[in-house]
Design a protein around this motif. Structure first.
Motif, PDB file in Angstrom:
ATOM      1  N   SER A   1     -17.261  70.577-147.549  1.00 28.64           N
ATOM      2  CA  SER A   1     -15.803  70.460-147.625  1.00 28.64           C
ATOM      3  C   SER A   1     -15.399  69.118-148.199  1.00 28.64           C
ATOM      4  O   SER A   1     -14.483  69.017-149.022  1.00 28.64           O
ATOM      5  CB  SER A   1     -15.185  70.615-146.234  1.00 28.64           C
ATOM      6  OG  SER A   1     -15.503  71.862-145.704  1.00 28.64           O
TER       7      SER A   1
ATOM      8  N   ASP B   1     -13.020  76.676-150.287  1.00 29.38           N
ATOM      9  CA  ASP B   1     -13.725  76.106-149.142  1.00 29.38           C
ATOM     10  C   ASP B   1     -13.783  77.104-147.989  1.00 29.38           C
ATOM     11  O   ASP B   1     -12.841  77.238-147.224  1.00 29.38           O
ATOM     12  CB  ASP B   1     -13.024  74.820-148.686  1.00 29.38           C
ATOM     13  CG  ASP B   1     -13.849  74.076-147.647  1.00 29.38           C
ATOM     14  OD1 ASP B   1     -14.985  74.521-147.366  1.00 29.38           O
ATOM     15  OD2 ASP B   1     -13.361  73.065-147.112  1.00 29.38           O
ATOM     16  N   GLU B   2     -14.885  77.794-147.902  1.00 27.92           N
ATOM     17  CA  GLU B   2     -15.107  78.758-146.814  1.00 27.92           C
ATOM     18  C   GLU B   2     -13.886  79.631-146.577  1.00 27.92           C
ATOM     19  O   GLU B   2     -13.369  79.722-145.473  1.00 27.92           O
ATOM     20  CB  GLU B   2     -15.469  78.018-145.530  1.00 27.92           C
ATOM     21  CG  GLU B   2     -16.812  77.336-145.685  1.00 27.92           C
ATOM     22  CD  GLU B   2     -17.323  76.801-144.366  1.00 27.92           C
ATOM     23  OE1 GLU B   2     -17.042  77.441-143.347  1.00 27.92           O
ATOM     24  OE2 GLU B   2     -17.991  75.770-144.392  1.00 27.92           O
TER      25      GLU B   2
END
Ligand SMILES: Nc1ncnc2c1ncn2[C@@H]1O[C@H](COP(=O)(O)OP(=O)(O)OP(=O)(O)O)[C@@H](O)[C@H]1O
Ligand SMILES: [Mg+2]
Lengths: 306, 262
Positions: free
Chosen positions: B58, B178-179
């Protein structure tokens, strides 16, 4: 005085004592609880009335405070002057909303460059929250016109507006600030990541959410402001309180105060009820949406961004 | 689509990598989170960033978007150094879209306004123009009928797709994800992954931090394994997942397999 300037986090703490559990809870289904509520209320008021009426000073009290003819004579006079308070309130309120927001935004400017700005805004807010309102009104309302600076108005109404705005914008800026801080930093990060400038992020993303959240506590402050408009009678504005004193002095009787109290009750109580209703509605909505949201909103709360 | 196309055009003209990262370092206080990352991404490449929790995935994406300032190194987008002194960061952020795990939609705005805000205020598009473009994107991802809804009336999967559309509306040269499926209920993951697949097929250059190894294997042109702030190993999905060279990569993948996620 403005000491009931409510911060956002205080709102919940303030609420519970306000709710009147007795009669409220009685309004359940069926007539029986209603009947009990009515009966117990009647009994309580009867007992109170009996105590007051049987007090040794009751006849003289009646004479001085509850004089019917004087009441009806005073009511239109004080109600007429109450319009001055309303005007004062309305003008000051607009200015307070604007100045309070400006102060809150100044205080939330980040970075070392803005340190002097933050410092000044903080000093301002601390100063006007620390001083008793009456003192500020005397010092500014009498002091500045006495300087007789060229071009500075001498009008009492003008100074009354200025003084109320100065005092209340300090409180209101704190309410706004609590609102701004209650908007999660990830909202600003999302705005910035789209290319919005810091100011655009504040303007379009943070402030709209913040202002919506602080409307109920702001209304609470304005109930205080409404009452505090009488303080400017000290600097010579003939408004409702000054008018009451005039009538009282002319008739050697305190009944005019009762008339004025009534005028305030009629205006302020609906506003207080409305504020409570708004707060309750907001709380209900928060509970409702909190229940229906998925785990995503939890992680939204947990995520920390710069 | 238009985002992918404009990205392709810019990079073809400059013929520079879509993204170059040169030795970036980033620490939070005492903690070195990124310790010398080098990475070059060609136009239309899809990079999957994998690695244990806390390995810096991240943080790397947030540094590329300049949400986090870096301590050392350089980042170039299509040949332009974005980490140079005096660069207008708002200009950079227009070219780099990022979508977060937690969507971060603006709750006080309807879906359509969430999407058109930045094109109108940042790119100076007219409301009509921005709305037309937004509707095209929404239709493409099956969200057209949600345009007038507020975000909290949408499912998590729909919210995340709106967040992706919101980033795409800026027509970025590069998209960072991001995820984006981690906060979703399992049955909603597929709809979001399909959106990303379609973007990849359309040629969008992407960096994807993910724990969805199956997805990474399918979609990525290259997989980078991050370990304590370094890219320990990178290669084709086949190489990384079938024959990882590094012991730590094997360890990581074994743990994932044990957890039943590959
Ligand atoms: N703003 C911050 N302040 C301090 N430490 C931070 C901050 N952001 C991240 N970190 C730390 O940096 C390290 C890397 O975090 P990062 O979020 O980049 O990891 P990640 O690979 O994305 O992990 P995950 O898979 O759990 O998302 C972690 O140890 C984290 O605690
Ligand atoms: Mg992460």
């Amino acid at each position: 005085m403005a000491s009931d300037g409510v911060r956002l986090e205080d709102v919940d703490a303030v609420r519970p004592p306000r709710v009147n559990p007795g009669p409220r809870r009685a309004f359940g289904p069926g007539a029986r609880p209603l009947l009990i509520a009515a009966l117990s209320t009647a009994v309580v008021f009867a007992v109170l009335a009996a105590i007051v009426v049987n007090a040794p000073g009751w006849p003289r009290f009646q004479q001085a405070f509850l004089n019917g003819p004087i009441f009806w004579d005073a009511l239109p006079k004080v109600a007429g002057k109450f319009l001055v308070n309303v005007r004062l309130f309305l003008v000051a309120e607009v200015l307070i909303l604007v100045l309070g927001l400006v102060l809150a935004v100044l205080r939330s400017l980040p970075g070392p460059v803005f340190f002097p700005v933050r410092l000044l805004a903080t000093l301002y807010v601390d100063l006007f929250r620390a001083l008793p309102g009456v003192l500020v009104i005397f010092m500014l309302g009498m002091g500045i016109p006495a300087l007789r600076i060229e071009g500075v108005p001498k009008d009492e109404f003008f100074w009354a507006v200025v003084v109320l705005t100065l005092i209340y914008s300090a409180y209101v800026s704190e309410v706004y600030r609590a609102g701004i801080e209650s908007v999660h930093p990830s909202q600003e990060a999302a705005a910035r990541s789209l290319g919005l400038s810091r100011w655009q992020g504040l303007r379009y993303v943070v402030l709209p959410q913040a202002v919506r959240r602080v409307i109920p506590p702001l209304l609470n402050d304005f109930i205080g402001l409404q009452k505090d408009t009488v303080l400017v009678s000290f600097i010579g504005v003939v408004e409702v309180f000054r008018q009451t004193q005039i009538v009282q002095a002319a008739r050697f009787n305190f009944t005019p105060y009762l008339a004025t109290a009534l005028v305030f009750l009629v205006v302020t109580i609906p506003m207080a009820r409305f504020t409570d209703w708004l707060l309750k509605r907001e709380k209900d909505q928060r509970v409702a949406s909190g229940g229906s949201r998925s785990s995503a909103s939890m992680s939204r709360v947990n995520q920390t961004l710069p | 689509m238009s985002g992918a196309v404009s990205g392709a055009v810019t990079s073809a003209v400059t013929s520079a990598p879509a993204l170059s990262i040169e030795g970036i370092w980033k620490s939070f206080g005492q903690l070195d989170v990124l310790r010398g990352i080098d990475l070059e991404v060609a136009p239309h490449e899809v990079i999957a960033l994998i690695g244990a929790s806390g390995s810096g995935k991240s943080t790397l994406l947030r540094c590329i978007n300049l949400i986090e300032p870096i301590d050392a190194g350089r980042i170039l987008i299509a040949g332009d150094e974005i980490t140079a002194q005096g660069v207008n960061v708002d200009r950079i952020r227009r070219r780099v879209g990022i979508v977060f795990q937690s969507f971060n939609l603006f709750p006080h705005m309807r879906v359509i306004d969430n999407i058109t805000l930045a094109p109108r205020k940042v790119l100076g598009r007219s409301a009509a123009e921005a709305e037309a473009a937004a509707m095209t994107l929404l239709e493409r991802f099956g969200l057209a009928e949600k345009a007038r809804e507020y975000p909290d009336r949408l499912s998590g999967g729909q919210q995340q797709r709106v967040a992706i559309v919101r980033a795409l509306a800026m027509e970025p040269d590069l998209l960072l994800l991001d995820e984006v499926t981690s906060a979703l209920d399992p049955e909603l993951v597929a709809e979001v992954l399909n959106v990303i697949r379609e973007l990849a097929a359309g040629g969008m250059t992407m960096l994807i931090a993910t724990h969805e190894m199956g997805f990474a294997r399918d979609i990525a042109s290259r997989v980078c394994f991050l370990d304590s702030g370094r890219i320990l190993e990178q290669g084709s999905p086949r190489q990384i997942f079938a024959e990882p060279r590094e012991a730590r990569t094997r360890q990581f993948l074994n743990r994932i397999i044990e957890a039943g996620r590959l």
